[in-house]
Design a protein around this motif. Sequence first.
Motif, mmCIF file in Angstrom:
data_model
loop_
_atom_site.group_PDB
_atom_site.id
_atom_site.type_symbol
_atom_site.label_atom_id
_atom_site.label_comp_id
_atom_site.label_asym_id
_atom_site.label_seq_id
_atom_site.Cartn_x
_atom_site.Cartn_y
_atom_site.Cartn_z
ATOM 1 N N ALA B 13 0.821 -1.224 0.000
ATOM 2 C CA ALA B 13 0.000 0.000 0.000
ATOM 3 C C ALA B 13 0.849 1.266 0.000
ATOM 4 C CB ALA B 13 -0.938 -0.004 1.200
ATOM 5 N N SER B 14 2.142 1.111 0.296
ATOM 6 C CA SER B 14 2.984 2.313 0.421
ATOM 7 C C SER B 14 3.663 2.727 -0.886
ATOM 8 C CB SER B 14 4.043 2.087 1.507
ATOM 9 O OG SER B 14 5.079 1.256 1.014
ATOM 10 N N LEU B 15 3.198 2.180 -2.011
ATOM 11 C CA LEU B 15 3.760 2.619 -3.294
ATOM 12 C C LEU B 15 3.180 3.987 -3.638
ATOM 13 C CD1 LEU B 15 3.756 -0.503 -5.684
ATOM 14 C CD2 LEU B 15 5.446 0.211 -4.010
ATOM 15 N N GLU B 16 4.030 4.977 -3.895
ATOM 16 C CA GLU B 16 3.480 6.273 -4.312
ATOM 17 C C GLU B 16 4.350 6.968 -5.361
ATOM 18 O OE1 GLU B 16 4.713 9.251 -0.826
ATOM 19 O OE2 GLU B 16 3.217 7.768 -0.178
ATOM 20 N N LEU B 17 3.729 7.862 -6.095
ATOM 21 C CA LEU B 17 4.407 8.602 -7.151
ATOM 22 C C LEU B 17 5.293 9.672 -6.521
ATOM 23 C CD1 LEU B 17 4.205 8.282 -10.221
ATOM 24 C CD2 LEU B 17 2.527 10.121 -10.240
ATOM 25 N N GLN B 18 6.558 9.714 -6.905
ATOM 26 C CA GLN B 18 7.479 10.721 -6.368
ATOM 27 C C GLN B 18 8.383 11.237 -7.489
ATOM 28 O OE1 GLN B 18 9.806 9.353 -3.066
ATOM 29 N NE2 GLN B 18 8.051 9.178 -1.682
ATOM 30 N N GLU B 19 9.057 12.331 -7.209
ATOM 31 C CA GLU B 19 10.044 12.867 -8.146
ATOM 32 C C GLU B 19 11.373 12.154 -7.869
ATOM 33 O OE1 GLU B 19 9.115 15.087 -10.472
ATOM 34 O OE2 GLU B 19 11.141 15.192 -11.335
ATOM 35 N N VAL B 20 11.947 11.539 -8.894
ATOM 36 C CA VAL B 20 13.246 10.859 -8.736
ATOM 37 C C VAL B 20 14.137 11.268 -9.915
ATOM 38 C CG1 VAL B 20 12.143 8.856 -7.611
ATOM 39 C CG2 VAL B 20 12.634 8.802 -10.071
ATOM 40 N N PRO B 21 15.452 11.010 -9.820
ATOM 41 C CA PRO B 21 16.319 11.363 -10.947
ATOM 42 C C PRO B 21 15.993 10.512 -12.182
ATOM 43 C CG PRO B 21 17.628 10.832 -8.973
ATOM 44 C CD PRO B 21 16.214 10.450 -8.674
ATOM 45 N N THR B 22 16.024 11.127 -13.344
ATOM 46 C CA THR B 22 15.873 10.376 -14.600
ATOM 47 C C THR B 22 17.096 9.467 -14.747
ATOM 48 O OG1 THR B 22 14.676 12.231 -15.551
ATOM 49 C CG2 THR B 22 15.595 10.636 -17.110
ATOM 50 N N PRO B 23 16.889 8.218 -15.225
ATOM 51 C CA PRO B 23 18.034 7.289 -15.299
ATOM 52 C C PRO B 23 19.152 7.804 -16.205
ATOM 53 C CG PRO B 23 15.965 6.151 -15.837
ATOM 54 C CD PRO B 23 15.622 7.597 -15.682
ATOM 55 N N GLN B 24 20.390 7.544 -15.798
ATOM 56 C CA GLN B 24 21.576 7.829 -16.627
ATOM 57 C C GLN B 24 21.802 6.634 -17.550
ATOM 58 O OE1 GLN B 24 23.551 10.691 -16.300
ATOM 59 N NE2 GLN B 24 21.832 11.341 -15.023
ATOM 60 N N LEU B 25 22.088 6.900 -18.812
ATOM 61 C CA LEU B 25 22.327 5.789 -19.741
ATOM 62 C C LEU B 25 23.711 5.180 -19.536
ATOM 63 C CD1 LEU B 25 20.766 6.968 -23.127
ATOM 64 C CD2 LEU B 25 19.748 5.687 -21.232
ATOM 65 N N GLN B 26 23.758 3.868 -19.518
ATOM 66 C CA GLN B 26 25.019 3.121 -19.567
ATOM 67 C C GLN B 26 25.322 2.822 -21.038
ATOM 68 O OE1 GLN B 26 26.742 2.451 -16.694
ATOM 69 N NE2 GLN B 26 25.127 3.663 -15.704
ATOM 70 N N PRO B 27 26.569 2.455 -21.351
ATOM 71 C CA PRO B 27 26.873 2.084 -22.746
ATOM 72 C C PRO B 27 25.906 1.004 -23.231
ATOM 73 C CG PRO B 27 28.896 2.179 -21.444
ATOM 74 C CD PRO B 27 27.764 2.396 -20.491
ATOM 75 N N GLY B 28 25.420 1.172 -24.448
ATOM 76 C CA GLY B 28 24.517 0.174 -25.029
ATOM 77 C C GLY B 28 23.059 0.348 -24.651
ATOM 78 N N GLU B 29 22.755 1.385 -23.881
ATOM 79 C CA GLU B 29 21.366 1.592 -23.467
ATOM 80 C C GLU B 29 20.718 2.759 -24.208
ATOM 81 O OE1 GLU B 29 21.426 0.016 -18.816
ATOM 82 O OE2 GLU B 29 21.402 2.173 -19.205
ATOM 83 N N VAL B 30 19.390 2.726 -24.294
ATOM 84 C CA VAL B 30 18.622 3.867 -24.811
ATOM 85 C C VAL B 30 17.661 4.312 -23.715
ATOM 86 C CG1 VAL B 30 18.721 2.878 -27.139
ATOM 87 C CG2 VAL B 30 16.664 2.560 -25.745
ATOM 88 N N LEU B 31 17.203 5.576 -23.807
ATOM 89 C CA LEU B 31 16.209 6.060 -22.859
ATOM 90 C C LEU B 31 14.837 6.007 -23.525
ATOM 91 C CD1 LEU B 31 16.135 7.229 -19.938
ATOM 92 C CD2 LEU B 31 15.912 9.492 -21.002
ATOM 93 N N VAL B 32 13.901 5.349 -22.846
ATOM 94 C CA VAL B 32 12.549 5.196 -23.384
ATOM 95 C C VAL B 32 11.571 5.986 -22.525
ATOM 96 C CG1 VAL B 32 10.668 3.528 -23.758
ATOM 97 C CG2 VAL B 32 13.009 2.954 -24.460
ATOM 98 N N GLU B 33 10.716 6.778 -23.180
ATOM 99 C CA GLU B 33 9.611 7.438 -22.491
ATOM 100 C C GLU B 33 8.490 6.412 -22.383
ATOM 101 O OE1 GLU B 33 8.078 10.866 -24.538
ATOM 102 O OE2 GLU B 33 6.321 10.940 -23.214
ATOM 103 N N VAL B 34 8.142 6.053 -21.156
ATOM 104 C CA VAL B 34 7.190 4.966 -20.939
ATOM 105 C C VAL B 34 5.761 5.442 -21.210
ATOM 106 C CG1 VAL B 34 6.270 3.314 -19.250
ATOM 107 C CG2 VAL B 34 8.706 3.953 -19.181
ATOM 108 N N LYS B 35 5.045 4.703 -22.048
ATOM 109 C CA LYS B 35 3.633 4.998 -22.314
ATOM 110 C C LYS B 35 2.732 4.045 -21.532
ATOM 111 C CE LYS B 35 4.046 8.324 -25.344
ATOM 112 N NZ LYS B 35 3.561 9.694 -25.008
ATOM 113 N N ALA B 36 3.180 2.817 -21.370
ATOM 114 C CA ALA B 36 2.389 1.812 -20.651
ATOM 115 C C ALA B 36 3.337 0.797 -20.027
ATOM 116 C CB ALA B 36 1.426 1.110 -21.614
ATOM 117 N N ALA B 37 2.982 0.346 -18.820
ATOM 118 C CA ALA B 37 3.819 -0.637 -18.114
ATOM 119 C C ALA B 37 2.947 -1.799 -17.660
ATOM 120 C CB ALA B 37 4.494 0.020 -16.908
#
Lengths: 318, 318
Positions: B13-37
């Motif tokens: 029940a303690s899951l909540e929306l918060q402001e967190v740092p946007t992930p930093q890309l590691q080599p070989g990674e892309v950043l995806v804007e999530v539309k659905a999870a």
Amino acid sequence: MQAIVQTEEKNTASLELQEVPTPQLQPGEVLVEVKAAGINRADLLQSQGNYPPPPGASEIFGLECAGIIVDAGDTDRQVGEEVACLLSGGAYAEYVAVPAGQLMPIPAGYSFVEAASIVEVACTVWSNIGMLAGLKKGDTFLIHGGAGGIGTFAIQMGKALGATVAVTAGSAEKLATCKELGADILINYREEDFAEVLKNKANVILDIIGAKYLGQNVKAMAPDGHMVVIGFQGGIKGELNLGLLLAKRGTISATALRSREVADKARIVKSTVENIWPLLEDGTISHHIDHTLPLAEAGAALMKLEEGSVTGKLVLEV
Amino acid sequence: MQAIVQTEEKNTASLELQEVPTPQLQPGEVLVEVKAAGINRADLLQSQGNYPPPPGASEIFGLECAGIIVDAGDTDRQVGEEVACLLSGGAYAEYVAVPAGQLMPIPAGYSFVEAASIVEVACTVWSNIGMLAGLKKGDTFLIHGGAGGIGTFAIQMGKALGATVAVTAGSAEKLATCKELGADILINYREEDFAEVLKNKANVILDIIGAKYLGQNVKAMAPDGHMVVIGFQGGIKGELNLGLLLAKRGTISATALRSREVADKARIVKSTVENIWPLLEDGTISHHIDHTLPLAEAGAALMKLEEGSVTGKLVLEV
Ligand SMILES: NC(=O)c1ccc[n+]([C@@H]2O[C@H](COP(=O)([O-])OP(=O)(O)OC[C@H]3O[C@@H](n4cnc5c(N)ncnc54)[C@H](OP(=O)(O)O)[C@@H]3O)[C@@H](O)[C@H]2O)c1
Ligand SMILES: NC(=O)c1ccc[n+]([C@@H]2O[C@H](COP(=O)([O-])OP(=O)(O)OC[C@H]3O[C@@H](n4cnc5c(N)ncnc54)[C@H](OP(=O)(O)O)[C@@H]3O)[C@@H](O)[C@H]2O)c1
């Protein structure tokens, strides 16, 4: 023809040479005049009433032989060809009927006796470790009973494939034999826990102990590891921790050669000849014959095996 | 960015929306804007403290998503590409860093929500049943929990591969669902022993029960059968009869997707897209979404999953 017949159930001493009908060829079979027949622990079990031949197989003992084709039946093989044979039974005899897919050439430089000594172990170890578990260069390969018939072959094959080979055995002397054959990690199971020595490291495990080692084998398994059980010297029923197996993404197989269908045996024989015969021919894998006996002494040979005094292979000469 | 954060250990029940740092890309990674999870039972376990992320993975929940590439990092992918993603974590957020090998195209005709609902189950079922166990035409394929998320997908895939599909479930209603999806043999596990119904017949078994079904699964296994355990709803430690396993020449694997290395996940993703995407696109395999919720309601969604009232997939919209 003359063949070994068991005259009293479950009595190994009651094996004797008798006159029996020469086998009739089925479609796809050739008749081989047996020159030498290898002796296996399975034959001893069979004489004790514990390993009946699979349905359709010869009642006569003997899972491997070498000899000469004397009737090619409806196959395209040639009369006079010298061959080694993987059998479901029938080798302790003057003649045996063999499905063509279970014929192998005699490895170059091998005698009939030498060829007859290597068929079962080569097909067993290659089919399980090469074909099923896919042992590859750089893997750590754990072999239980490294100084036994299966073990000595598996050590040499493991080294030939570029694996780091770990073995268990019950004495310093047996471990010295394993070392001579190339084993890298020597574990005396009376003094050390192999699962501690190899924790999470064994990519492939060849097991002949069964239940008693099941938990330790899973512990020793590396991620994506594969263990193959082919013997039960330590019992049949053991506790499996599926959670630990999942944490490793591990696989456990248990297999036997004898019960396989003809087409499946042919597939194994073909791959074994392709992959193992060159290693026999260039001496990378050596055979080890304890001594030979005449066919008539099959019972005595099995009793010798039971005593435990044999260190290499026993072969019957026909 | 906004993301779901658990503010109290083991409290779903303690899951909540918060402001967190946007992930930093590691080599070989892309950043995806999530539309659905997509929401998985594993997320619920994680919120209860029972399924920690593997080392190196995001602490944020969520094993699958669909969205748009907004930063291609050092890869050759394109900004603006619409993709579905297999993740070790991180989907319950506005943005997620994804190794390029874990990107898939959106199946033609699928929405972001539909794509996000299918990634985990498709990769899980295909990697285990197609790639590992090698299910093939004519095989009998036993699926436990046929009406569940994994089960409904597996039935359809099994039929598409030409297998005879047998399922277990706990009610006539659930079995009717399985039948509609194509299942051939319907077993109510409260009334019948599946091991008796399928004795020696199941070439491939997909198991989510674990210990409780281990003995029966081995009994149900056909010669050369392969069972894959991916869940433990019936416990972790069970007795294994290795003698019976050997009589079948059987294989038991236990696997998980999340703990695999990046290269291994890429291998699975590639094969899943090649083999399964066409079946999604032509409707051979259908998805089934129960309903969608906004990202902020992730906690409520997991609690709904726990109640057991959900029959299809829950998907978060971002
Ligand atoms: N499934 C199949 O297709 C197939 C085919 C061939 C053979 N097999 C089986 O494979 C097994 C081995 O055959 P083999 O011809 O190699 O027999 P073997 O020559 O008698 O060897 C057995 C070995 O087991 C070792 N051993 C005994 N207890 C042990 C323990 N607790 N830990 C580790 N090693 C132990 C013994 O060494 P120590 O004296 O050092 O203990 C011995 O060297 C047999 O059970 C046989 O039935 C199965
Ligand atoms: N290892 C991996 O990579 C991986 C990946 C994904 C999922 N999983 C695991 O796979 C399992 C299934 O996931 P899911 O998403 O399909 O869950 P789900 O939708 O909740 O389905 C579980 C199913 O199990 C059935 N079930 C319960 N007890 C049973 C029994 N004794 N015999 C037969 N069926 C029984 C339930 O049906 P009834 O109500 O009819 O009993 C239910 O349909 C979970 O344990 C999950 O953790 C593992």
